[in-house]
Design an enzyme around this catalytic site. Sequence first.
Site, PDB file in Angstrom:
ATOM      1  N   GLU A 124       1.194  -1.531   0.098  1.00 29.00           N
ATOM      2  CA  GLU A 124       0.144   0.003   0.480  1.00 29.00           C
ATOM      3  C   GLU A 124       0.961   1.109   0.013  1.00 29.00           C
ATOM      4  O   GLU A 124       1.094   1.859   1.394  1.00 29.00           O
ATOM      5  CB  GLU A 124      -1.353  -0.118   0.812  1.00 29.00           C
ATOM      6  CG  GLU A 124      -1.775  -1.568   1.227  1.00 29.00           C
ATOM      7  CD  GLU A 124      -2.811  -1.325   2.371  1.00 29.00           C
ATOM      8  OE1 GLU A 124      -3.485  -0.415   2.916  1.00 29.00           O
ATOM      9  OE2 GLU A 124      -3.525  -2.309   2.216  1.00 29.00           O
ATOM     10  N   HIS A 164     -16.427 -11.439   6.514  1.00 25.59           N
ATOM     11  CA  HIS A 164     -15.461 -10.752   6.521  1.00 25.59           C
ATOM     12  C   HIS A 164     -14.784 -11.409   8.065  1.00 25.59           C
ATOM     13  O   HIS A 164     -15.096 -11.286   8.712  1.00 25.59           O
ATOM     14  CB  HIS A 164     -15.954  -9.433   7.184  1.00 25.59           C
ATOM     15  CG  HIS A 164     -14.229  -8.288   7.343  1.00 25.59           C
ATOM     16  ND1 HIS A 164     -14.226  -7.795   8.510  1.00 25.59           N
ATOM     17  CD2 HIS A 164     -13.532  -8.425   6.651  1.00 25.59           C
ATOM     18  CE1 HIS A 164     -13.269  -7.247   7.612  1.00 25.59           C
ATOM     19  NE2 HIS A 164     -12.411  -6.966   6.546  1.00 25.59           N
ATOM     20  N   HIS A 165     -13.400 -12.168   7.905  1.00 29.20           N
ATOM     21  CA  HIS A 165     -11.863 -11.901   8.786  1.00 29.20           C
ATOM     22  C   HIS A 165     -11.358 -11.128   8.546  1.00 29.20           C
ATOM     23  O   HIS A 165     -10.465 -11.343   7.325  1.00 29.20           O
ATOM     24  CB  HIS A 165     -12.092 -13.538   8.744  1.00 29.20           C
ATOM     25  CG  HIS A 165     -12.854 -14.388   8.319  1.00 29.20           C
ATOM     26  ND1 HIS A 165     -12.920 -16.128   8.088  1.00 29.20           N
ATOM     27  CD2 HIS A 165     -14.047 -14.441   9.463  1.00 29.20           C
ATOM     28  CE1 HIS A 165     -13.186 -16.050   8.126  1.00 29.20           C
ATOM     29  NE2 HIS A 165     -14.773 -15.833   8.405  1.00 29.20           N
ATOM     30  N   HIS A 183      -7.316  -8.793   1.600  1.00 27.19           N
ATOM     31  CA  HIS A 183      -6.828  -7.086   2.100  1.00 27.19           C
ATOM     32  C   HIS A 183      -5.367  -8.050   2.598  1.00 27.19           C
ATOM     33  O   HIS A 183      -5.457  -8.767   3.288  1.00 27.19           O
ATOM     34  CB  HIS A 183      -8.175  -6.481   2.621  1.00 27.19           C
ATOM     35  CG  HIS A 183      -8.503  -6.118   1.285  1.00 27.19           C
ATOM     36  ND1 HIS A 183      -9.071  -4.544   1.732  1.00 27.19           N
ATOM     37  CD2 HIS A 183      -9.929  -6.298   0.570  1.00 27.19           C
ATOM     38  CE1 HIS A 183      -9.781  -4.477   1.212  1.00 27.19           C
ATOM     39  NE2 HIS A 183     -10.621  -5.824   0.031  1.00 27.19           N
ATOM     40  N   GLU A 224      -6.436  -6.791  -2.704  1.00 27.93           N
ATOM     41  CA  GLU A 224      -6.133  -5.819  -2.772  1.00 27.93           C
ATOM     42  C   GLU A 224      -4.553  -5.561  -2.918  1.00 27.93           C
ATOM     43  O   GLU A 224      -4.575  -6.081  -4.302  1.00 27.93           O
ATOM     44  CB  GLU A 224      -5.985  -5.053  -0.725  1.00 27.93           C
ATOM     45  CG  GLU A 224      -5.848  -3.513  -0.900  1.00 27.93           C
ATOM     46  CD  GLU A 224      -6.016  -3.460   0.451  1.00 27.93           C
ATOM     47  OE1 GLU A 224      -5.645  -3.771   1.630  1.00 27.93           O
ATOM     48  OE2 GLU A 224      -7.336  -2.491   0.886  1.00 27.93           O
ATOM     49  N   GLU A 277      -9.557   2.790   0.804  1.00 24.13           N
ATOM     50  CA  GLU A 277      -9.984   3.024   2.180  1.00 24.13           C
ATOM     51  C   GLU A 277      -8.459   4.480   2.421  1.00 24.13           C
ATOM     52  O   GLU A 277      -8.680   5.169   3.021  1.00 24.13           O
ATOM     53  CB  GLU A 277      -9.454   2.410   2.851  1.00 24.13           C
ATOM     54  CG  GLU A 277      -8.072   1.610   2.502  1.00 24.13           C
ATOM     55  CD  GLU A 277      -7.368   0.397   3.394  1.00 24.13           C
ATOM     56  OE1 GLU A 277      -7.762   0.337   4.333  1.00 24.13           O
ATOM     57  OE2 GLU A 277      -6.539  -0.569   2.792  1.00 24.13           O
TER      58      GLU A 277
HETATM   59  C1  NOJ Z   1      -8.231  -3.023   5.212  1.00 19.96           C
HETATM   60  C2  NOJ Z   1      -8.756  -3.030   3.760  1.00 19.96           C
HETATM   61  O1  NOJ Z   1      -8.648  -3.364   3.098  1.00 19.96           O
HETATM   62  C3  NOJ Z   1     -10.029  -2.503   4.415  1.00 19.96           C
HETATM   63  O2  NOJ Z   1     -10.741  -2.493   4.193  1.00 19.96           O
HETATM   64  C4  NOJ Z   1     -10.894  -3.090   6.070  1.00 19.96           C
HETATM   65  O3  NOJ Z   1     -12.260  -2.103   6.161  1.00 19.96           O
HETATM   66  C5  NOJ Z   1      -9.801  -2.687   7.309  1.00 19.96           C
HETATM   67  N1  NOJ Z   1      -8.561  -3.433   6.963  1.00 19.96           N
HETATM   68  C6  NOJ Z   1     -10.490  -3.797   8.615  1.00 19.96           C
HETATM   69  O4  NOJ Z   1     -10.408  -4.714   7.891  1.00 19.96           O
HETATM   70 CA    CA Z   2      -5.609  -2.477   3.303  1.00 19.36          CA
END
Ligand code: NOJ
Ligand code: CA
Length: 670
Positions: free
Chosen positions: A171, A373-374, A442, A461, A467
């Site tokens: 990132e 979601h995990h 992610h 990701e 984000e």
């Molecule tokens: C980073 C992820 O890229 C994002 O999509 C997510 O909302 C947060 N972590 C929390 O899990």
């Molecule tokens: Ca991220």
Amino acid sequence: MRTYIGYLSCFLLLLCGCSSRPTSVSSPDGHIALTFALDEAGNMSYAVTVNGADFILPSPMGFEGRDGVNLAEGFRVENTEFASKDEAWTQPWGENKNLRNHYNEMAVHLKNAAETRLVARFRVFDDGLGFRYEYEVPDADSLFIMNELTGFRIANDGTSWSIPASFETYELLYRTQPISRIDNANTPMTFKTEDGVYASIHEAALTDFPEMTLKHTEGCSFVAELAPWPDGVKARFEGGKFTTPWRTIQIAPQAVGLINSALILNLNEPCALEGDLSWIRPMKYVGIWWGMHLGVETWAMDDRHGATTANAKRHIDFAAANNIEAVMFEGWNEGWESWGGMQTFDYTKPYADFDMDEVVRYANEKGVQIIGHHETGGNILNYERQLDASYKWYADYGVHSVKTGYAGGLPNGHNHHGQYNVRHYRRVVQTAAKYQTTIDAHEPIKDTGIRRTYPNMMTREGARGMEWNGWSEGNPPEHHVLLPFTRLLGGPMDYTPGTFDILYDRTRNSPRRKKWNDLDQGNSRVNTTLAKQIANWVVLYSPLQMASDLIENYEGHPAFQFFRDFDADCDWSEALQGEPGEFIAVVRRAKDKYFLGATTNAEARNLTIPLSFLEEGKTYQAVIYADGEDADWETNPTSYEIVKREVTSADTLDVKMAKGGGQAVTFLPL
Ligand code: NOJ
Ligand code: CA
């Protein structure tokens, strides 16, 4: 759609006598040639020419072993095998469902004084090459790789586009710089040489090895640098055998040729999942997500909790009413209080205000899928303890798609991109497959095309996504026209485009908003126009494509019709025009509809696009979502217009894009 008539696969086997003379293999069309050589000390090297001109100068090969194991020197050639393949294959989903795998192969069988056996396998395609190492060390109980010696000595300087090497994150912002000025880079590392060749160095089929980054040595030369284990070992194996991922170089005369190449997928193993794969389906989705990033909702259960039963139902209603297949909920499970601390998430315990039974019942009634979601916070020990149970738990509820996350440091000194975690990511994909579940990872390991082998590994990701616009200086206008030529060469990205409230008018001054991220200076925004957000749904390919804004920002918005009409399950795609960091135009076909997306960096730009990709003889209604006359990403980002026209494949489209803007077009057959 391009199809290849029939299935043609032919193998030629030529056995050559022992020799250390250089041996070569060329691409099927002959324009790329790779030569393998041994020097007098039995050290290996390879070199590449493109159209007869030096492209990669003789570059070292091999690895440093440990405990006296020699993986680099004293080799002699035992024999060399040549083969060719030309096959058509299909995948259940992808930018293109029908693909061609066409290459010439040279497998050099080597042995050294220590009896180490190695097959150096080279495959040369019309769009680049790959090679890997297949080692066998007799009588070894285990093997330790201390370093990789593979070099990439680029013959000419030129311009490059890459992110810095980091074993923890992708990132990062992209850099445009001379090849000779790169200190280190992660892959895909894309470049254009002074003599006009576009190329990208990456890897394919990374499933049990550390990731490879590139370290500058001299001039335009780089050496592979692997992510280490905490004790400094780069890779370890039980027994005396290992096969590396492919080291790849995509090569094309034009930048879009890199995007239209299937080389990375072709170098992966065929599908390992058996039986009916109809459970693996591309989907559009919305979710309880952006509110947390904007700071008006929370993941943990408090008075601003996002994932409540009522809010979940509101999102399900919205999806059902807007032709959106799925919804994703973050912050539904216990443990978010420990995020950034002990990271002890529980994957089978919903928060008290998230009634899983009721949410599932309601979603079923409305015909909407749930994406689970995990978040692990990097605590993969905690996750692995619950892995099987958590996927079973979701599957028992009919949830067959899970977004994972690794936002936080790994335990015991491991890094995110080392072999230890690469094995973890693979274990997650395999466990998910057992429960017919697809993965959107992610903070993943980089994409190296393993979706061919495990098509439930759908998207990830692995770059700065949407984000970052929520709580930092954000992604600059060139970011979205760099991603397709770099990160997305590896595979799909869950960027999550689609912010309509570009300046956060609804939330910026809300009493509910609280700063939660240290990078937040209070001036975050999205650095594009509205039309570019729409175009990114096409350009930034993901089989799970999210409309990521707060759903209230879509309610009643005329431009949201694009996402309603959009189909994430495309059959065919082509990048039509583009230059890294400047602009791009991509078209995709899904059943009988076509979707075009074009975007630009901070410069305004006009493109002329022949519509020859449309089916001949048919008339389409083109619904054009364009930047308004006065649009400008900085000063007037939400100015847009919708224009409708009848077009055929004989027409040409003039695409006018504002600074930081774009254009999206839906072609509906009449
Ligand atoms: C980073 C992820 O890229 C994002 O999509 C997510 O909302 C947060 N972590 C929390 O899990
Ligand atoms: Ca991220």
